[in-house]
Design an enzyme around this catalytic site. Structure first.
Site, PDB file in Angstrom:
ATOM      1  N   GLU A  37      28.006 -42.612  10.170  1.00 42.16           N
ATOM      2  CA  GLU A  37      27.747 -42.539  11.599  1.00 42.16           C
ATOM      3  C   GLU A  37      26.277 -43.311  11.650  1.00 42.16           C
ATOM      4  OE1 GLU A  37      28.069 -38.015  13.474  1.00 42.16           O
ATOM      5  OE2 GLU A  37      27.221 -38.057  11.533  1.00 42.16           O
ATOM      6  N   TYR A  52      18.706 -45.971  40.189  1.00 44.08           N
ATOM      7  CA  TYR A  52      19.517 -45.441  39.183  1.00 44.08           C
ATOM      8  C   TYR A  52      20.048 -46.676  38.128  1.00 44.08           C
ATOM      9  CZ  TYR A  52      23.254 -46.909  42.344  1.00 44.08           C
ATOM     10  OH  TYR A  52      24.290 -47.446  43.254  1.00 44.08           O
ATOM     11  N   GLU A  96      20.157 -33.502  20.031  1.00 42.99           N
ATOM     12  CA  GLU A  96      18.968 -32.728  20.843  1.00 42.99           C
ATOM     13  C   GLU A  96      17.755 -33.730  20.666  1.00 42.99           C
ATOM     14  OE1 GLU A  96      21.076 -31.756  18.258  1.00 42.99           O
ATOM     15  OE2 GLU A  96      21.607 -29.783  18.609  1.00 42.99           O
ATOM     16  N   LYS A 106      29.249 -36.916  21.925  1.00 46.15           N
ATOM     17  CA  LYS A 106      29.875 -37.901  20.811  1.00 46.15           C
ATOM     18  C   LYS A 106      31.445 -37.769  20.948  1.00 46.15           C
ATOM     19  CE  LYS A 106      27.625 -37.454  16.747  1.00 46.15           C
ATOM     20  NZ  LYS A 106      27.173 -37.127  15.502  1.00 46.15           N
TER      21      LYS A 106
END
Length: 127
Positions: A25, A57, A76, A102
């Protein structure tokens, strides 16, 4: 007319990033979707057609893009960094809904994704 609640949002922005605990990853990365909804009073922007009276934005997207480029083991932690930066950059934001997905998690399951979702209140603007 009185605005009861209003939000600026970005839905499912796609990023290739290197978040995760497993070595692959962190080496090859994978795709993530980020959605964010910021509680912000847009009543002035409804009356005045000026970017200065609302949340841009484009700037919000670039903030998310910058944080997604910093590898982390935990989503997190990424969510926390994004939230802190949103509240610091846009003090008018009263609340924040944020999800990071993910898309192909290495968990051996056939699913559309795994991730984290948080709802936060800006301590400095509590209502």
């Amino acid at each position: 007319m009185q605005v009861e609640s209003s939000y600026i949002f970005i839905k499912e922005a796609r990023f290739h990033a290197y978040h995760g605990v497993l070595p692959q990853e962190q080496t090859i990365g994978q795709d993530f979707l980020v959605s964010i909804r910021c509680g912000v009073d847009i009543s002035s922007a409804m009356e005045h057609d000026m970017l200065e009276v609302t949340l841009d934005y484009g700037t919000l997207y670039r903030l998310i893009e910058r944080e997604m480029a910093v590898p982390s083991q935990l989503l997190e932690h990424v969510a926390g960094r994004i939230a802190h930066n949103v509240f610091d950059t846009f003090p008018q934001v009263t609340s924040l809904d944020l999800s990071i997905t993910k898309q192909n998690p290495p968990i051996g399951a056939d699913c559309q994704g795994a991730g984290v979702e948080v709802h936060l209140i800006n301590d400095k603007t509590k209502r």
